[in-house]
Design a protein around this motif. Structure first.
Motif, short mmCIF file in Angstrom:
data_model
loop_
_atom_site.label_atom_id
_atom_site.label_comp_id
_atom_site.label_asym_id
_atom_site.label_seq_id
_atom_site.Cartn_x
_atom_site.Cartn_y
_atom_site.Cartn_z
N LEU A 1 0.83 -1.20 0.00
CA LEU A 1 0.00 0.00 0.00
C LEU A 1 0.87 1.25 0.00
O LEU A 1 0.59 2.22 -0.72
CB LEU A 1 -0.92 0.01 1.23
CG LEU A 1 -2.04 -1.03 1.30
CD1 LEU A 1 -2.79 -0.88 2.62
CD2 LEU A 1 -3.01 -0.87 0.14
N TYR A 2 1.93 1.24 0.80
CA TYR A 2 2.79 2.41 0.91
C TYR A 2 3.79 2.49 -0.24
O TYR A 2 4.17 3.58 -0.67
CB TYR A 2 3.51 2.38 2.26
CG TYR A 2 2.54 2.51 3.41
CD1 TYR A 2 2.08 3.75 3.81
CD2 TYR A 2 2.06 1.39 4.08
CE1 TYR A 2 1.17 3.89 4.84
CE2 TYR A 2 1.14 1.51 5.12
CZ TYR A 2 0.70 2.77 5.49
OH TYR A 2 -0.21 2.89 6.51
N GLU A 3 4.20 1.34 -0.75
CA GLU A 3 5.08 1.35 -1.92
C GLU A 3 4.39 1.99 -3.11
O GLU A 3 5.00 2.77 -3.86
CB GLU A 3 5.52 -0.08 -2.25
CG GLU A 3 6.46 -0.68 -1.21
CD GLU A 3 6.70 -2.16 -1.45
OE1 GLU A 3 6.12 -2.70 -2.41
OE2 GLU A 3 7.46 -2.77 -0.67
N GLU A 4 3.11 1.68 -3.27
CA GLU A 4 2.36 2.26 -4.38
C GLU A 4 2.22 3.77 -4.21
O GLU A 4 2.30 4.53 -5.18
CB GLU A 4 0.97 1.61 -4.46
CG GLU A 4 1.02 0.15 -4.88
CD GLU A 4 -0.33 -0.53 -4.77
OE1 GLU A 4 -1.31 0.16 -4.39
OE2 GLU A 4 -0.42 -1.75 -5.05
N ARG A 5 2.05 4.23 -2.97
CA ARG A 5 1.94 5.67 -2.74
C ARG A 5 3.26 6.38 -3.05
O ARG A 5 3.27 7.46 -3.62
CB ARG A 5 1.55 5.94 -1.28
CG ARG A 5 0.14 5.50 -0.93
CD ARG A 5 -0.17 5.80 0.50
NE ARG A 5 -1.43 5.20 0.90
CZ ARG A 5 -1.92 5.27 2.14
NH1 ARG A 5 -1.23 5.91 3.06
NH2 ARG A 5 -3.06 4.70 2.44
#
Length: 204
Positions: free
Chosen positions: A179-183
């Motif tokens: 989730l945070y990698e995509e952000r």
């Protein structure tokens, strides 16, 4: 203590006591959808809520017939009578701030986006449980709803694919990290609001 959460929707709950303490317990019971009966000689106006049955009299043992759960928010001598009657019916009693007359203890509760966290001190230090509740509430991420959605979707997939339970927790961590990698990938590369940290900057 064995931690458990109760589904009280549509179930009869008896609340013994009509003061401020009892009123403080009523909101959570109504929110859960419980069918609440309040028993006390004197009942505060804030306990007069739609759907709540009020019995303006002293507690009687038969008041617990058909109940699923009992909260005693009365003086200790009344709470003791409630506990004796409940034990005969194999009912759990939460005696508010009265551990000797309780068989169940309500903890400090954090509810956020489908996640419920309860903290118990076995009835010994409710104020401490409250402080821990506030700390946990502040610590939980603001996007917890996204965590829940991702975890729920992943669980359905794992259940369908027969993924063993012991493999699911590390897989969930990977899912949440993505989730945070995509952000981060969506952020401009020149964005300087997120400074990098080198090993020499880490605390010793």
């Amino acid at each position: 203590m064995y931690p458990a959460f109760l589904r009280l929707t549509g179930r009869r709950v008896v609340l013994v006591g009509g003061g401020r303490v009892a009123a403080g317990k009523l909101h959570g019971l109504i929110a859960e959808g419980a069918q609440v009966t309040v028993v006390a000689p004197d009942i505060r106006p804030e306990l007069e809520q739609p759907g709540v049955v009020l019995e303006r009299r002293r507690f009687e043992e038969a008041d617990l017939d058909g109940a699923w759960y009992v909260i005693a928010a009365a003086p200790p001598e009344v709470n003791r009578q409630v506990l004796v009657a409940a034990e005969r019916r194999q009912l759990f009693v939460n005696a508010v701030d009265d551990p000797p007359h309780a068989s169940a203890y309500a903890g400090g509760v954090v509810r956020r986006d489908g996640v419920t966290i309860a903290i118990s001190t076995d009835g010994r230090a409710p104020a401490l449980a409250g402080l821990l509740r506030e700390a946990l509430d502040a610590w939980l991420p603001g996007d917890l709803d996204e965590w829940m959605s991702a975890a729920d979707e992943a669980r359905r997939s794992w259940k369908q694919d027969g993924v063993p339970m012991e493999q699911r927790r590390p897989m969930l961590l990977e899912t949440l990290n993505r989730l945070y990698e995509e952000r981060l990938r969506q952020l401009p590369s020149s964005n300087s609001r997120f400074p990098t940290t080198t090993n020499s900057q880490l605390p010793k």
